[in-house]
Write a protein that holds these residues in place. Structure first.
Motif, mmCIF file in Angstrom:
data_model
loop_
_atom_site.group_PDB
_atom_site.id
_atom_site.type_symbol
_atom_site.label_atom_id
_atom_site.label_comp_id
_atom_site.label_asym_id
_atom_site.label_seq_id
_atom_site.Cartn_x
_atom_site.Cartn_y
_atom_site.Cartn_z
ATOM 1 N N ARG A 1 0.833 -1.204 0.000
ATOM 2 C CA ARG A 1 0.000 0.000 0.000
ATOM 3 C C ARG A 1 0.865 1.251 0.000
ATOM 4 O O ARG A 1 1.955 1.267 0.568
ATOM 5 C CB ARG A 1 -0.858 0.052 1.282
ATOM 6 C CG ARG A 1 -1.912 -0.993 1.405
ATOM 7 C CD ARG A 1 -2.878 -0.628 2.519
ATOM 8 N NE ARG A 1 -3.475 0.700 2.267
ATOM 9 C CZ ARG A 1 -4.461 1.215 2.965
ATOM 10 N NH1 ARG A 1 -4.980 0.546 3.969
ATOM 11 N NH2 ARG A 1 -4.937 2.409 2.677
ATOM 12 N N ALA A 2 0.321 2.335 -0.528
ATOM 13 C CA ALA A 2 0.960 3.643 -0.375
ATOM 14 C C ALA A 2 1.060 3.993 1.110
ATOM 15 O O ALA A 2 1.993 4.668 1.544
ATOM 16 C CB ALA A 2 0.150 4.714 -1.112
ATOM 17 N N ALA A 3 0.091 3.517 1.904
ATOM 18 C CA ALA A 3 0.115 3.773 3.348
ATOM 19 C C ALA A 3 1.422 3.265 3.964
ATOM 20 O O ALA A 3 2.024 3.938 4.806
ATOM 21 C CB ALA A 3 -1.088 3.087 4.007
ATOM 22 N N ASP B 1 3.059 12.662 -2.651
ATOM 23 C CA ASP B 1 2.080 11.590 -2.765
ATOM 24 C C ASP B 1 1.587 11.550 -4.210
ATOM 25 O O ASP B 1 0.881 12.453 -4.672
ATOM 26 C CB ASP B 1 0.926 11.835 -1.793
ATOM 27 C CG ASP B 1 -0.068 10.681 -1.771
ATOM 28 O OD1 ASP B 1 -0.207 9.985 -2.795
ATOM 29 O OD2 ASP B 1 -0.714 10.483 -0.724
ATOM 30 N N ALA C 1 -0.267 9.097 -5.606
ATOM 31 C CA ALA C 1 -1.346 8.115 -5.781
ATOM 32 C C ALA C 1 -2.312 8.501 -6.906
ATOM 33 O O ALA C 1 -2.811 7.646 -7.623
ATOM 34 C CB ALA C 1 -2.104 7.939 -4.465
ATOM 35 N N GLN C 2 -2.572 9.811 -7.071
ATOM 36 C CA GLN C 2 -3.549 10.243 -8.076
ATOM 37 C C GLN C 2 -2.883 10.909 -9.279
ATOM 38 O O GLN C 2 -3.568 11.533 -10.091
ATOM 39 C CB GLN C 2 -4.528 11.238 -7.412
ATOM 40 C CG GLN C 2 -5.219 10.633 -6.194
ATOM 41 C CD GLN C 2 -6.090 11.627 -5.444
ATOM 42 O OE1 GLN C 2 -6.182 12.789 -5.829
ATOM 43 N NE2 GLN C 2 -6.726 11.170 -4.379
ATOM 44 N N SER D 1 0.521 4.530 -5.233
ATOM 45 C CA SER D 1 -0.483 3.502 -4.946
ATOM 46 C C SER D 1 -1.003 2.945 -6.262
ATOM 47 O O SER D 1 -1.352 3.701 -7.174
ATOM 48 C CB SER D 1 -1.659 4.090 -4.167
ATOM 49 O OG SER D 1 -2.686 3.102 -4.044
ATOM 50 N N ASN E 1 -3.500 0.557 -6.076
ATOM 51 C CA ASN E 1 -4.628 -0.213 -5.555
ATOM 52 C C ASN E 1 -5.944 0.258 -6.162
ATOM 53 O O ASN E 1 -5.952 1.156 -7.003
ATOM 54 C CB ASN E 1 -4.625 -0.133 -4.027
ATOM 55 C CG ASN E 1 -3.493 -0.976 -3.456
ATOM 56 O OD1 ASN E 1 -3.256 -2.094 -3.939
ATOM 57 N ND2 ASN E 1 -2.782 -0.457 -2.464
ATOM 58 N N LYS F 1 -7.228 3.590 -8.246
ATOM 59 C CA LYS F 1 -6.107 4.437 -8.666
ATOM 60 C C LYS F 1 -5.856 4.306 -10.178
ATOM 61 O O LYS F 1 -6.564 3.597 -10.871
ATOM 62 C CB LYS F 1 -4.865 4.110 -7.853
ATOM 63 C CG LYS F 1 -5.082 4.297 -6.348
ATOM 64 C CD LYS F 1 -5.545 5.717 -6.008
ATOM 65 C CE LYS F 1 -6.366 5.812 -4.749
ATOM 66 N NZ LYS F 1 -5.647 5.780 -3.513
HETATM 67 C C1 LIG Z 1 -5.521 6.119 -2.243
HETATM 68 C C2 LIG Z 1 -4.600 7.109 -1.714
HETATM 69 C C3 LIG Z 1 -3.661 6.779 -0.729
HETATM 70 C C4 LIG Z 1 -3.596 5.413 -0.110
HETATM 71 O O1 LIG Z 1 -3.193 4.417 -1.016
HETATM 72 P P1 LIG Z 1 -3.150 2.899 -0.524
HETATM 73 O O2 LIG Z 1 -2.357 2.179 -1.564
HETATM 74 O O3 LIG Z 1 -4.579 2.461 -0.476
HETATM 75 O O4 LIG Z 1 -2.527 2.885 0.801
HETATM 76 C C5 LIG Z 1 -2.802 7.756 -0.275
HETATM 77 N N1 LIG Z 1 -2.858 9.007 -0.766
HETATM 78 C C6 LIG Z 1 -3.742 9.373 -1.703
HETATM 79 C C7 LIG Z 1 -3.733 10.789 -2.210
HETATM 80 C C8 LIG Z 1 -4.647 8.440 -2.221
HETATM 81 O O5 LIG Z 1 -5.518 8.818 -3.167
#
Ligand SMILES: *Cc1c(COP(=O)(O)O)cnc(C)c1O
Length: 390
Positions: A40-42, A142, A144-145, A167, A169, A172
């Motif tokens: 996970r990104a977490a 970050d 992720a997006q 991320s 997941n 995404k």
């Molecule tokens: C979805 C998301 C995360 C978390 O990603 P995971 O892989 O589910 O842990 C973190 N930051 C942002 C901006 C996200 O959109």
């Protein structure tokens, strides 16, 4: 280029061969030095915070991590999990955090700043990086997006931070599973390796348990957003209720990489998928121009649109409006609330609060096509009478 691969879980020592293309690409985009794969990104955020702390061994008091109030709650929950205090910075009218808002939350305990490239639009990270360097603060981007997005100066998003967090997941830009952390220089990479050895991942709970926890968290969050909206109790009570429960969800965040992830094989599909998303965003923008709303346009400059966002006028009935569009069969998401109100209401973030109450997000992924978008825009326009200010 040598890709230094790290795994926080020692049961995996080497990536599947199919991961070479994605590792090489992400390392090239970030000028990265080492890459850590996780689930996970977490988890990636957790190790980035640990490294940030390692650089500040002589702090008094609880270390603090500054993050935007306009986002998902992961970055804040992971800060608590690691024993750090999240601090919330406000954002500009398009939801992007700025250096000024970050500076307003600085204290001598600040160890890290998280910037979120929101919905594909990119934050102006160059001045933030210069400021972080001056204060020995670790900058975490970050991604992720915003995988594949460009910054205003033409550089790749992810290239200015000490770390870039990814991320892959569900929901995404690629959904094949996994999270990644890229360390952008040798010093950061060595610190990451040391941190990984010092903080091994806990055993993974059974999947069914994680799924139940995850559903519970989602329901709790939506339920509390609705309670905030209803205005029946004051912010402090909602926040203290949330804070009493949030630790129950800690098991969700630290996850090892899944060696069976098909991400390596799907990586080559990303550029075409980003192009389709961009074209869908253009269709929304063309069709919705001149309506009763303001359109976010940061995706034009960055080249990546994760969700297409618009803001309705303040003081109008967003809930009735989005319910009406939902009844016509379209995905709209509007269940947002500024994160400071959950975790630390004293960190007032007026613009984040205003955006959370006026934003509507629309889908641009492969679940929608040109016909859907045309009908969705028609529905939005037909119901825009509900947006009259009284
Ligand atoms: C979805 C998301 C995360 C978390 O990603 P995971 O892989 O589910 O842990 C973190 N930051 C942002 C901006 C996200 O959109």
């Amino acid at each position: 280029m040598t890709v230094h691969m790290l795994y926080p879980d020692s049961t995996i020592t080497r990536p599947p061969d199919t991961f070479h293309a994605i590792s090489d690409a992400l390392m090239a985009q970030t000028s990265g030095y080492a890459m850590q794969w996780s689930g996970r990104a977490a988890t990636a955020l957790y190790y980035a915070y640990r490294v940030a702390h390692l650089r500040h061994t002589s702090l008094d008091g609880t270390p603090e991590v500054i993050m935007p109030a306009m986002m998902c709650t992961t970055a804040a929950n992971v800060a608590y999990l690691a024993g750090y205090q999240p601090r919330f910075a406000d954002v500009d009218a398009q939801g992007l955090v700025t250096l000024e808002h970050i500076q307003a939350r600085y204290t001598p305990q600040t160890i890290a700043v998280v910037v979120i490239h929101l919905y594909g639009a990119t934050v102006d990270t160059a001045p933030i990086r210069a400021w972080c360097n001056a204060y020995n603060i670790t900058l975490i981007e970050d991604m992720a997006q915003a995988v594949g997005a460009k910054l205003a100066d033409g550089a790749w998003a992810g290239s200015h931070g000490h770390f870039a967090v990814y991320s892959f997941n569900r929901t995404k830009l690629l959904e094949d599973g996994g999270g990644a952390l890229v360390a952008n220089d040798t010093q950061t990479a060595h610190a990451l390796q040391a941190t990984q050895a010092r903080y091994p991942l806990p055993a993974v709970p059974p999947l069914a348990h994680l799924q139940m926890l995850s559903a519970s968290y989602r329901n709790l969050h939506h339920s509390l957003v609705a309670l905030y909206r209803a205005g029946e109790v004051d912010r402090e009570r909602v926040s203290s209720g949330f804070m009493q429960l949030r630790g129950a969800y800690d098991a969700l965040y630290l996850r090892p990489a899944d060696p069976a992830s098909t991400l390596g094989a799907s990586w080559h599909t990303l550029p075409a998928s980003l192009t389709r998303r961009y074209e869908r965003a253009e269709q929304y923008a063309r069709t919705l121009a001149g309506g009763a709303w303001t359109l976010f346009d940061g995706w034009r400059a960055s080249g990546v649109c994760w969700r297409f966002s618009l803001r309705v006028p303040a003081g109008t009935d967003l809930i009735n409006f989005s319910e009406a569009v939902r009844r016509d069969g379209f995905h709209v998401s509007n269940l947002y609330w500024a994160e400071n109100d959950f975790f630390k209401p004293e960190d007032a973030c007026p613009e984040s609060t205003a955006i959370a109450q006026t934003i509507v997000n629309l889908w641009v992924d492969d679940s929608v096509d040109a016909g859907y978008i045309a009908r969705c825009c028609e529905s939005l326009s037909r119901h825009s009478g509900l947006l009259m200010t009284s």
